[in-house]
Design a protein around this motif. Structure first.
Motif, PDB file in Angstrom:
ATOM      1  N   THR A  97      34.987  29.615  36.978  1.00 57.32           N
ATOM      2  CA  THR A  97      35.724  29.816  35.826  1.00 57.32           C
ATOM      3  C   THR A  97      35.484  31.287  35.425  1.00 57.32           C
ATOM      4  O   THR A  97      36.228  31.680  34.234  1.00 57.32           O
ATOM      5  CB  THR A  97      34.859  28.867  34.458  1.00 57.32           C
ATOM      6  N   PHE A  98      34.745  32.243  36.134  1.00 62.50           N
ATOM      7  CA  PHE A  98      34.745  33.412  35.851  1.00 62.50           C
ATOM      8  C   PHE A  98      36.104  34.325  36.469  1.00 62.50           C
ATOM      9  O   PHE A  98      36.304  33.952  37.508  1.00 62.50           O
ATOM     10  CB  PHE A  98      33.567  34.105  36.572  1.00 62.50           C
ATOM     11  N   PRO A  99      36.775  35.117  35.589  1.00 61.56           N
ATOM     12  CA  PRO A  99      37.834  35.630  36.164  1.00 61.56           C
ATOM     13  C   PRO A  99      37.475  36.764  37.148  1.00 61.56           C
ATOM     14  O   PRO A  99      36.438  37.395  36.685  1.00 61.56           O
ATOM     15  CB  PRO A  99      38.590  35.985  35.021  1.00 61.56           C
TER      16      PRO A  99
ATOM     17  N   ARG B 326      43.928  21.358  34.791  1.00 58.40           N
ATOM     18  CA  ARG B 326      42.521  21.851  34.255  1.00 58.40           C
ATOM     19  C   ARG B 326      42.416  23.104  35.285  1.00 58.40           C
ATOM     20  O   ARG B 326      42.197  24.353  34.831  1.00 58.40           O
ATOM     21  CB  ARG B 326      41.478  21.263  34.961  1.00 58.40           C
ATOM     22  N   VAL B 330      42.301  26.994  33.626  1.00 55.77           N
ATOM     23  CA  VAL B 330      41.327  27.864  33.867  1.00 55.77           C
ATOM     24  C   VAL B 330      41.660  29.313  34.383  1.00 55.77           C
ATOM     25  O   VAL B 330      41.370  30.518  34.195  1.00 55.77           O
ATOM     26  CB  VAL B 330      40.033  27.354  34.672  1.00 55.77           C
ATOM     27  N   GLY B 334      41.873  33.307  33.110  1.00 61.79           N
ATOM     28  CA  GLY B 334      41.418  34.394  33.595  1.00 61.79           C
ATOM     29  C   GLY B 334      42.505  35.417  33.906  1.00 61.79           C
ATOM     30  O   GLY B 334      42.024  36.590  33.738  1.00 61.79           O
ATOM     31  N   ILE B 370      36.223  35.388  27.014  1.00 57.34           N
ATOM     32  CA  ILE B 370      37.139  34.839  28.396  1.00 57.34           C
ATOM     33  C   ILE B 370      36.394  33.885  28.939  1.00 57.34           C
ATOM     34  O   ILE B 370      36.741  32.756  29.292  1.00 57.34           O
ATOM     35  CB  ILE B 370      37.602  36.291  28.934  1.00 57.34           C
ATOM     36  N   VAL B 371      35.253  34.280  29.469  1.00 60.08           N
ATOM     37  CA  VAL B 371      34.377  33.257  30.192  1.00 60.08           C
ATOM     38  C   VAL B 371      34.049  32.061  29.435  1.00 60.08           C
ATOM     39  O   VAL B 371      34.231  30.852  29.984  1.00 60.08           O
ATOM     40  CB  VAL B 371      33.180  33.940  30.521  1.00 60.08           C
ATOM     41  N   ALA B 374      37.207  30.008  29.055  1.00 58.77           N
ATOM     42  CA  ALA B 374      37.477  29.309  30.375  1.00 58.77           C
ATOM     43  C   ALA B 374      36.574  28.116  30.912  1.00 58.77           C
ATOM     44  O   ALA B 374      37.123  26.943  31.244  1.00 58.77           O
ATOM     45  CB  ALA B 374      37.577  30.267  31.700  1.00 58.77           C
ATOM     46  N   PHE B 375      35.263  28.485  30.485  1.00 60.91           N
ATOM     47  CA  PHE B 375      34.492  27.366  30.873  1.00 60.91           C
ATOM     48  C   PHE B 375      34.559  26.257  29.939  1.00 60.91           C
ATOM     49  O   PHE B 375      34.383  25.036  30.419  1.00 60.91           O
ATOM     50  CB  PHE B 375      32.955  27.983  30.630  1.00 60.91           C
ATOM     51  N   ALA B 378      37.401  24.134  31.179  1.00 63.68           N
ATOM     52  CA  ALA B 378      37.080  23.402  32.140  1.00 63.68           C
ATOM     53  C   ALA B 378      36.346  22.231  31.971  1.00 63.68           C
ATOM     54  O   ALA B 378      36.463  21.244  32.539  1.00 63.68           O
ATOM     55  CB  ALA B 378      36.319  24.212  33.331  1.00 63.68           C
TER      56      ALA B 378
END
Lengths: 246, 393
Positions: A97-99, B326, B330, B334, B370-371, B374-375, B378
């Motif tokens: 999930t880390f870009p 999903r 995600v 990013g 951002i992280v 995204a997390f 997910a």
């Protein structure tokens, strides 16, 4: 169908090489995209050198991440490292999930500008797909095969080297391919932190509002990524085929 | 039960290897690495300070007692709940300590001094985070519990931020300077990620259904979408700028709609293109998984082919399609980061500005949300897919 694919592949490779070796002969094609007499072909560096530097950066990082990821993958799938397996799985999921840009961005202030942060970020991000595929591949080795190997009197080391790893190879290669393709893209962004590479061309285009530069940089990186992806997929298929024949 | 005791007894007798590794790393970080870095302004190199130097005696003592308890739990306790509790307590203690250090080191009214968390803080946080992650993984929480844990963690962090607990830390200093822009860019970020996802679902779902029905199309369509995926984001953004710019120049209506060569339009189109493959491919895979018997039975009941598609096939394929969504969400969250390079906005603006000024605080102001986004996406979508998959069986 395979005929068409082969022709497309060859045409793409020929186009890429022709452009990198004789960029000036493409000038008339790009001229309509420029304004106020700006140069239609990137002129602040040799395109071939940039492409090779880009590829070199990506390959160095991929080699390093392959060694570390496969090594770690082997460790956590051995009985002695089993304690680390659930955590490594979760970490792989979280890591995805880390870009990649975030990884790159955080490295820069820590180690400064240039090739170093790009290399570190590419290495760190490239680990994930390879590590994940190594774990999956080593864990899904058919138990009968492993028992047969032990029954033949193979030591744990022999079993790993001559049974498990060869069986796991196609999946590991797929992981390497994924990480290479992601890294070709991320390396482009590396140019924003002064790493030598094709991103330079795109960034120069963005800064001077020259669409021709942007398109060139984009097309060359895109073609390189596609060709590399395709070549590695071919290699995987070949290895799979020999593995099945034996 | 007997196997369970057999498993836990030896684990109690010797040290937990993962716990030993984490405790050792944490101890080294706490003793030898700077806990915070004090800078007299934003640009100058920092002056490292250890945990003991920056906290009042009782605070440092309390923090150390909690960390030692967490280390003991990591080494000796095998019950995942206790380990999780100890790790979370440690995270709270370290976070409060860094906040207190910020308060203690900042002279009243001074807005120039920067107090950043140092390497020691980050290593401790990573060790405790790994311990908590490991414990959570061993507990095998169900989808509901996972979302609940996420929601509680975000709520606690949000409350602490709103309360101003961390206001004297450098990242929050950057936030204070950029507060109104932050809200705008965050909205833009979410909007770009979700908008391109929605558009991609509208196109990729029918494409996937078509590919399922007409197998001849499958390899060609999915192959083309796969090629798009391999083009690097920045390259695709760049390539799209030329045609969109030309479109805006040629069609006044397009320009009036805000379509320009630079800005959000090429970013949105590129994200849309990237999103097509995972959704279309997963739609095909999901539909392939639908048992033939179910379709036959529905046909026998006299359902039309449209009814079968919407009432049976798509419902049964939904978990797999959701997995595709999903992946896309995600990935989009990013990738929107890169859109900042072509003027598309989003939280990447702070990331690239921070890179330009070698200001890690500004980079973190962009990267942490951002992280987190995204997390969270997910976790929530994974849980949803799992719930649907269970309901299906």
């Amino acid at each position: 169908m395979p005929g068409v694919a082969a022709i497309l592949r060859f045409a793409a490779l020929a186009l890429l090489l022709a452009f990198l070796l004789m960029p000036q002969s493409f000038a008339p094609l790009f001229a309509p995209l420029t304004q106020y007499g700006a140069p239609p072909i990137y002129d602040q560096g040799n395109l071939l050198t940039l492409a090779l530097a880009h590829l070199g950066l990506v390959c160095c990082a991929a080699a390093a991440s392959t060694i570390v990821a496969v090594g770690l993958g082997i460790v956590v799938t051995r009985p002695s490292g089993a304690q680390f397996l659930p955590l490594s799985r979760t970490l792989v999921n979280i890591g995805q999930t880390f870009p990649p840009v975030a990884v790159l961005a955080v490295t820069v202030p820590l180690v400064g500008f240039g090739e170093k942060p790009t290399l570190i970020a590419l290495f760190a991000y490239g680990l994930l797909p390879i590590f994940e595929n190594t774990i999956v591949a080593l864990q899904t080795c058919p138990p009968q095969v492993l028992e047969a190997a032990s029954g033949m009197g193979m030591s744990a080391r022999q079993r790993l080297l001559s049974v498990e790893l060869p069986l796991a190879l196609p999946l590991i290669l797929e992981g390497i391919r994924l990480s290479l393709v992601i890294n070709i893209g991320t390396a482009t962004i590396g140019s924003t932190v002064a790493a030598k590479g094709l991103g330079e061309v795109i960034i120069a285009g963005l800064l001077s509002n020259n669409n021709a530069f942007i398109l060139q940089g984009g097309l060359v990186t895109g073609l390189m990524a596609i060709l590399l992806y395709d070549a590695l997929a071919g290699l995987e298929r070949r290895i799979c085929r020999t593995a099945h024949l034996e | 039960m007997s196997t369970r005791t057999a498993l836990t007894v030896p684990r109690l007798r010797r040290l937990d290897p993962l716990g030993a590794l984490l405790a050792a790393a944490g101890a080294v970080a706490a003793v030898f690495l700077p806990f915070v870095v004090l800078k007299s302004n934003r640009i100058v190199p920092g002056d490292p300070r250890a945990l003991l130097e920056v906290l009042p005696a009782w605070g440092a003592l309390g923090c150390q007692v909690i960390l030692i308890c967490a280390a003991l739990a990591a080494l000796r306790v095998s019950n995942p709940r206790v380990r999780l509790g100890a790790a979370l307590l440690g995270v709270v203690a370290v976070a409060l300590a860094v906040a207190a250090a910020g308060d203690a080191l900042t002279p009243a009214g001074n807005k120039v001094v920067r107090v950043s968390p140092g390497a020691g803080f980050w290593v401790l946080l990573v060790c405790l985070g790994l311990m908590a992650t490991d414990a959570t993984t061993r507990m095998r929480p169900g989808p509901g519990l996972r979302v609940l844990l996420l929601a509680v963690s975000i709520a606690v962090a949000g409350l602490a931020l709103a309360h101003g607990t961390f206001d004297h830390l450098s990242v929050m200093r950057e936030y204070a300077v950029n507060a109104d822009r932050f809200a705008r860019e965050a909205r833009q970020h979410v909007w770009l990620a979700l908008g391109s996802l929605a558009a991609a679902v509208l196109v990729a779902l029918p494409t996937g259904i078509l590919c399922h029905r007409v197998p001849r199309l499958r390899s060609g369509v999915l192959g083309t979408l796969n090629v798009i995926q391999t083009i690097p984001a920045i390259a695709l953004f760049g390539i799209l700028m030329a045609p969109l710019g030309a479109l805006a120049a040629a069609v006044p209506l397009a320009a009036a709609l805000g379509i320009r060569g630079i800005g959000a339009a090429p970013a949105a189109v590129a994200l849309f293109l990237y999103s097509l493959l995972p959704i279309a491919a997963n739609t095909v895979a999901g539909l392939k998984r639908v048992p033939r018997a179910a379709v036959e039975a529905a046909r026998g009941m006299g359902m039309t082919s449209w009814q079968i598609l919407t009432g049976i096939e798509l419902i049964l394929a939904l978990p797999v399609i959701l997995t595709g969504i999903r992946i896309v969400l995600v990935q989009n969250i990013g990738m929107v980061t890169v859109a900042a390079l072509i003027g598309g906005g989003g939280l990447g603006t702070f990331v690239f500005q921070g890179i330009g000024q070698t200001a890690i605080d500004l980079v973190l102001l962009g990267a942490i949300p951002i992280v987190t986004l995204a997390f969270s996406a997910a976790v929530v979508l994974d849980a949803l897919a799992e719930v649907l998959d269970r309901a299906r069986q």
